[in-house]
Scaffold this motif. Structure first.
Motif, PDB file in Angstrom:
ATOM      1  N   TYR A 107       0.662  -1.150   0.044  1.00  0.00           N
ATOM      2  CA  TYR A 107      -0.012   0.009  -0.224  1.00  0.00           C
ATOM      3  C   TYR A 107       0.759   1.506  -0.076  1.00  0.00           C
ATOM      4  N   TYR A 108       1.895   1.370   0.874  1.00  0.00           N
ATOM      5  CA  TYR A 108       2.712   2.423   0.849  1.00  0.00           C
ATOM      6  C   TYR A 108       3.633   2.629  -0.410  1.00  0.00           C
ATOM      7  N   ARG A 109       4.159   1.468  -1.005  1.00  0.00           N
ATOM      8  CA  ARG A 109       4.707   1.612  -2.323  1.00  0.00           C
ATOM      9  C   ARG A 109       3.638   2.103  -3.414  1.00  0.00           C
ATOM     10  N   TRP A 110       2.487   1.650  -3.552  1.00  0.00           N
ATOM     11  CA  TRP A 110       1.438   2.127  -4.612  1.00  0.00           C
ATOM     12  C   TRP A 110       1.268   3.788  -4.088  1.00  0.00           C
ATOM     13  N   MET A 111       0.968   4.127  -3.099  1.00  0.00           N
ATOM     14  CA  MET A 111       0.864   5.789  -2.732  1.00  0.00           C
ATOM     15  C   MET A 111       2.109   6.294  -3.076  1.00  0.00           C
ATOM     16  N   ALA A 112       3.295   5.865  -2.731  1.00  0.00           N
ATOM     17  CA  ALA A 112       4.389   6.846  -3.280  1.00  0.00           C
ATOM     18  C   ALA A 112       4.548   6.720  -4.681  1.00  0.00           C
ATOM     19  N   THR A 113       4.561   5.577  -5.243  1.00  0.00           N
ATOM     20  CA  THR A 113       4.603   5.593  -6.768  1.00  0.00           C
ATOM     21  C   THR A 113       3.507   6.437  -7.189  1.00  0.00           C
ATOM     22  N   LEU A 114       2.301   6.432  -7.047  1.00  0.00           N
ATOM     23  CA  LEU A 114       1.350   7.294  -7.638  1.00  0.00           C
ATOM     24  C   LEU A 114       1.621   8.778  -7.337  1.00  0.00           C
ATOM     25  N   ARG A 115       1.957   9.169  -6.092  1.00  0.00           N
ATOM     26  CA  ARG A 115       2.307  10.730  -5.989  1.00  0.00           C
ATOM     27  C   ARG A 115       3.375  10.938  -6.811  1.00  0.00           C
ATOM     28  N   TYR A 116       4.273  10.161  -7.109  1.00  0.00           N
ATOM     29  CA  TYR A 116       5.605  10.698  -7.730  1.00  0.00           C
ATOM     30  C   TYR A 116       5.353  10.596  -9.475  1.00  0.00           C
ATOM     31  N   GLU A 117       4.667   9.453  -9.778  1.00  0.00           N
ATOM     32  CA  GLU A 117       3.996   9.395 -11.204  1.00  0.00           C
ATOM     33  C   GLU A 117       3.124  10.718 -11.719  1.00  0.00           C
ATOM     34  N   VAL A 118       2.425  11.174 -10.633  1.00  0.00           N
ATOM     35  CA  VAL A 118       1.552  12.175 -10.828  1.00  0.00           C
ATOM     36  C   VAL A 118       2.230  13.513 -10.934  1.00  0.00           C
ATOM     37  N   LEU A 119       3.081  13.696 -10.123  1.00  0.00           N
ATOM     38  CA  LEU A 119       4.161  14.803  -9.744  1.00  0.00           C
ATOM     39  C   LEU A 119       4.840  15.006 -10.977  1.00  0.00           C
ATOM     40  N   MET A 120       5.429  14.176 -11.379  1.00  0.00           N
ATOM     41  CA  MET A 120       6.204  14.173 -12.675  1.00  0.00           C
ATOM     42  C   MET A 120       5.320  14.430 -13.968  1.00  0.00           C
ATOM     43  N   SER A 121       4.253  13.870 -13.989  1.00  0.00           N
ATOM     44  CA  SER A 121       3.455  13.907 -15.165  1.00  0.00           C
ATOM     45  C   SER A 121       3.125  15.372 -15.561  1.00  0.00           C
ATOM     46  N   GLY A 122       3.167  16.005 -14.278  1.00  0.00           N
ATOM     47  CA  GLY A 122       2.656  17.519 -14.277  1.00  0.00           C
ATOM     48  C   GLY A 122       3.861  18.351 -14.467  1.00  0.00           C
ATOM     49  N   LYS A 123       5.213  17.868 -14.425  1.00  0.00           N
ATOM     50  CA  LYS A 123       6.164  18.714 -14.435  1.00  0.00           C
ATOM     51  C   LYS A 123       6.956  18.827 -15.648  1.00  0.00           C
ATOM     52  N   PHE A 124       6.516  17.581 -16.694  1.00  0.00           N
ATOM     53  CA  PHE A 124       7.301  17.558 -17.990  1.00  0.00           C
ATOM     54  C   PHE A 124       6.285  18.174 -18.966  1.00  0.00           C
ATOM     55  N   GLY A 125       7.001  18.880 -19.876  1.00  0.00           N
ATOM     56  CA  GLY A 125       6.012  19.684 -20.897  1.00  0.00           C
ATOM     57  C   GLY A 125       5.216  18.567 -21.816  1.00  0.00           C
ATOM     58  N   HIS A 126       5.899  17.318 -21.924  1.00  0.00           N
ATOM     59  CA  HIS A 126       5.112  16.311 -22.792  1.00  0.00           C
ATOM     60  C   HIS A 126       5.283  14.978 -22.000  1.00  0.00           C
ATOM     61  N   VAL A 127       4.276  14.155 -22.242  1.00  0.00           N
ATOM     62  CA  VAL A 127       4.351  12.933 -21.442  1.00  0.00           C
ATOM     63  C   VAL A 127       3.802  11.695 -22.792  1.00  0.00           C
ATOM     64  N   VAL A 128       4.628  10.951 -22.851  1.00  0.00           N
ATOM     65  CA  VAL A 128       4.431   9.892 -23.911  1.00  0.00           C
ATOM     66  C   VAL A 128       4.079   8.719 -23.328  1.00  0.00           C
ATOM     67  N   THR A 129       2.911   8.010 -23.625  1.00  0.00           N
ATOM     68  CA  THR A 129       2.419   6.574 -23.010  1.00  0.00           C
ATOM     69  C   THR A 129       2.525   5.799 -24.217  1.00  0.00           C
ATOM     70  N   MET A 130       2.481   4.399 -24.014  1.00  0.00           N
ATOM     71  CA  MET A 130       2.526   3.419 -25.130  1.00  0.00           C
ATOM     72  C   MET A 130       0.941   3.207 -25.753  1.00  0.00           C
ATOM     73  N   THR A 131       0.192   3.290 -24.882  1.00  0.00           N
ATOM     74  CA  THR A 131      -1.510   3.010 -24.843  1.00  0.00           C
ATOM     75  C   THR A 131      -2.331   3.987 -24.752  1.00  0.00           C
ATOM     76  N   GLU A 132      -3.261   4.198 -25.220  1.00  0.00           N
ATOM     77  CA  GLU A 132      -4.353   4.941 -24.777  1.00  0.00           C
ATOM     78  C   GLU A 132      -4.964   4.922 -23.435  1.00  0.00           C
ATOM     79  N   ALA A 133      -5.106   3.349 -23.044  1.00  0.00           N
ATOM     80  CA  ALA A 133      -5.669   3.421 -21.935  1.00  0.00           C
ATOM     81  C   ALA A 133      -4.680   3.792 -20.612  1.00  0.00           C
ATOM     82  N   ASP A 134      -3.257   3.764 -20.955  1.00  0.00           N
ATOM     83  CA  ASP A 134      -2.355   4.352 -19.861  1.00  0.00           C
ATOM     84  C   ASP A 134      -2.420   5.779 -19.840  1.00  0.00           C
ATOM     85  N   ALA A 135      -2.605   6.294 -21.159  1.00  0.00           N
ATOM     86  CA  ALA A 135      -2.782   7.987 -21.071  1.00  0.00           C
ATOM     87  C   ALA A 135      -4.017   8.379 -20.406  1.00  0.00           C
ATOM     88  N   GLU A 136      -5.227   7.533 -20.539  1.00  0.00           N
ATOM     89  CA  GLU A 136      -6.458   7.994 -19.943  1.00  0.00           C
ATOM     90  C   GLU A 136      -6.191   7.702 -18.470  1.00  0.00           C
TER      91      GLU A 136
END
Length: 313
Positions: A107-136
């Motif tokens: 649970y702690y790993r999930w929360m830490a990873t989610l926080r960081y992934e969201v933080l970095m997604s907003g920090k970069f000018g562009h974010v690329v995913t491989m699938t539309e499901a991941d993008a959504e």
């Protein structure tokens, strides 16, 4: 050994700098950062990135994988490539855990990873995913982020079908790096639930870092790392089996198999991100019974193997 392999990039890149990764395994009890950040956070890498910015004008900084996001720099066009949404993977592991202590850790790993992934997604000018499901998925947490799905591709000229070997014995092939948990799970599924049903068929589990705990029967072999995976795909009697049950993103191993004209049997998750139809470009099954039935059909019919492989190509 890995530094030597990087020499193959000399004809493509102006320069390549290799940095040895020295993970920090010390406990950081109150850190909000997921372990993957510390694992790839070496002073040498920070110095190397900073040196490039000091010595020449940089127009674009592209960071591959979430663990490289920490090397973000301001005042330059930045791109973060998220090959798979790691917080979704972490949530899946948390959901599957039964032991209370392990569940709390995940649970702690999930929360830490989610926080960081969201933080970095907003920090970069562009974010690329491989699938539309991941993008959504990422947009649901970072609606203001500039996120776009761009599917992976392989060169269909380089990955072209080899001359047919109709007299070659039928074999079932799985390819993967076994430092990646979804590959270990898929290999265990093949070894424990599928291979024993086909004692006269050889199962080949190819890739590096195979864990010691994979107890295989006499019809399973582990050839190790393949420098050129194209040599593994021998039409029409190599059947590619990828019964993936976890992970996100796209599977390059499937693209390679499609391009090489080999028949593929995979799971719904494995086929995610590809416009394949069950029975046309691949066989798709999600239980041991249906997966074994699909393999049985492919083993029994050379015509089916040829048709599925040609459609996939």
């Amino acid at each position: 050994e890995e530094r030597e392999k990087l020499r193959t990039l000399d004809g493509i890149c102006e320069s390549v700098t290799a940095i040895k990764r020295v993970p920090d395994f010390r406990p950081h009890w109150f850190s909000l950062l997921p372990f993957l950040v510390r694992e790839f956070s070496t002073p040498e890498m920070y110095s190397a990135v900073e040196r490039e910015f000091q010595h020449k004008p940089v127009d674009v900084l592209q960071c591959e994988y979430l663990q490289m996001a920490q090397f973000h720099r301001p005042n330059v066009l930045t791109i973060l490539t998220i090959h798979e949404t790691l917080s979704a993977n972490a949530y899946d592991a948390f959901q599957k855990a039964a032991d209370p202590v392990e569940k709390l850790r995940l649970y702690y790993r999930w929360m830490a990873t989610l926080r960081y992934e969201v933080l970095m997604s907003g920090k970069f000018g562009h974010v690329v995913t491989m699938t539309e499901a991941d993008a959504e998925y990422l947009r649901s947490y970072s609606p203001q982020a500039n996120i776009r799905a761009i599917p992976i591709g392989v060169d269909p000229v380089e990955f072209a079908p080899l001359p047919e070997e109709p007299d070659r014995p039928i074999e079932v092939l799985f390819v993967g790096n076994f430092r990646h948990t979804p590959n270990v799970e898929a290999a265990e599924f093949l070894i424990q639930k599928i291979a024993p049903r086909f004692p006269d068929v050889r199962f080949v589990i190819s890739g590096s870092n195979v864990p010691d705990g994979l107890n295989a029967g006499s019809n399973v072999r582990f050839p190790g790392y393949a420098a050129d995976t194209r040599n593994l795909y021998r039409r029409p009697n190599t059947i590619i089996a990828t019964p993936l049950v976890s992970g996100t993103g796209q599977r390059v191993k499937l693209l390679e198999a499609f391009a090489m004209g080999c028949p593929v049997s995979t799971s719904s998750l494995g086929a995610s991100g590809f416009p394949v139809r069950d029975g046309t470009e691949a066989l798709i099954a999600d239980t041991s019974e249906t997966f074994a039935d699909g393999l049985r059909r492919l083993i029994a019919s050379e015509e089916l193997r040829r048709r599925i492989g040609a459609n996939a190509r």
